[in-house]
Design an enzyme around this catalytic site. Sequence first.
Site, PDB file in Angstrom:
ATOM      1  N   HIS A   1      -5.549   2.339  -1.418  1.00  0.00           N
ATOM      2  CA  HIS A   1      -6.083   1.031  -1.794  1.00  0.00           C
ATOM      3  C   HIS A   1      -5.499   0.572  -3.128  1.00  0.00           C
ATOM      4  CE1 HIS A   1      -9.696   2.797   0.512  1.00  0.00           C
ATOM      5  NE2 HIS A   1      -8.884   2.210   1.326  1.00  0.00           N
TER       6      HIS A   1
ATOM      7  N   ASP B   1     -11.082  -5.090  -2.775  1.00  0.00           N
ATOM      8  CA  ASP B   1     -10.635  -4.665  -1.447  1.00  0.00           C
ATOM      9  C   ASP B   1     -11.839  -4.618  -0.507  1.00  0.00           C
ATOM     10  OD1 ASP B   1     -11.820  -2.085  -1.235  1.00  0.00           O
ATOM     11  OD2 ASP B   1     -10.211  -1.207  -2.405  1.00  0.00           O
TER      12      ASP B   1
END
Length: 483
Positions: free
Chosen positions: A24, A120
């Site tokens: 991520h 995210d």
Amino acid sequence: MVLAESEIATTPHVAVVSSPGMGHIIPLFEFARCLVTLHGLHVSFLNITTEASTAQMQLLHSPNLPSGLDVVDLPLVDLSTLVSKDALVLTRLSINVEQSFGCLKSVLLNLGKLNALVIDLFCTQAFDVCKELSIPVYSFCTTSAAFLAFSLYIPTMDREIEGEYVDLPEPVRLPGCSRVRIEDLLDQVRDRKNDEYKWYKYHVSRLPKAAGILVNTWEDLEPIALGAIRENPVYTEIPTPQIYPVGPLIKDIEPLTASDVDCLAWLDKQPTDSVIFIALGSGGTLSTQQLTEFAWGLELSGQRFIWVVRLPSDIACDMASFFCAGDGEAINDGREMEYLPEGFLERTKEVGLVVSSWAPQVAVLSHPSTGAFVSHCGWNSSLESVRCGVPMIGWPLYAEQRMNATMLMEDVGVLTKPVVEPGQKTIGRLEIERLMRTAIEGEEGKACRRKAKELKESAGKTLSIGGASYESLSHLAKQWKAY
Ligand code: UDP
């Protein structure tokens, strides 16, 4: 474009926060860098600290960051009493984010006027704080548009389907998209009673709160899924926020260690398109038995290779390396080589290089000698491979990787996979030998290589001025500057 110190205070300011894990952090950090260097924004990257991962620290605290890109470390939180030992990755990660966000409001207030926060998919607790502070929140999907389509559809499936999804008699029909085979369903939805599913559903149900969703993909790679999310009535009625494909964003800065330099020097001596690179993401490991079969298959194939070897999954904790990626000493202890077949290193030393734990993946994939990539099909690895024009051999392990592998093979045509019999746990050496040979010498491998080279060109175009992904990000940046 680099901001002068005096300009930073008056430059429109955006904050970016990623959930833990290199998968991520890498694309969000690259995204932050692009906002600063290409679009003239000031960006604060909020780093959710975890027990130090060497690779994470090296990336975020590299001395070469552009001015205007600040990294703000959030205080480390103690999860020992909050997360049980057997908690799986999304549960652990979500609790970590929740605890770290205890200070989010004061951190955001300290940053001064913020034009947007980009999170995210697994940082959705930020919506509540940002609503209070009137900061628009954008979600950044670090994986494919196909996965985003699946995620947006989960709340509907949750309402309409009883029982386990894995017991469905037929593949899942996503509105307007390719079908998802039951065996490809991501781990988080395979047991609806598990906390993993609850957390996944929690985060994806909150996606409509976003002011927009950025996706690390591009129009020519995933036209069907992007079209469906934008136009299919099931998605428009959710309602789905505006979609911005801004990829493929892959890491640009890759600090090199001494062993990385050796690895690249070794590649310099190999013929073009001849080397198979084997690396299973930041956390992937094989079982002891699979490691043995893999080594034998590789050796029998006679192909050149660079292999990132880690302790087998039945020896190390399965996901141990996910949170401490690149921390070779902590995870592997130097013991991983002991699990290779006796004499393997000696017998293959003319054609192969075995490295412990971590390799400079983008540098290896960009090297002209690299001819194929055995990958677990994490989305960053997949994008790095196609952006470098390298065909893939799919070895999916966890999360949404089986979906990615099938899509890259069937819809895109850039990947080959081993033939696996139903219920078969270990792939044997002869199949591995066949797969390695085919990837470098066979017609199927050559067709994938042609496709990969086409995609490399298409990726370059979409990221250049006038290309769809560049313009999509430029449009957003202008919107944020005007906010
Ligand atoms: N990576 C690397 N060297 C390695 C293994 C992984 O640089 O030896 C990087 C890789 O380049 C990619 C990331 O780690 O950027 C892995 O992300 P991905 O989404 O592919 O998989 P995940 O780790 O999230 O499962």
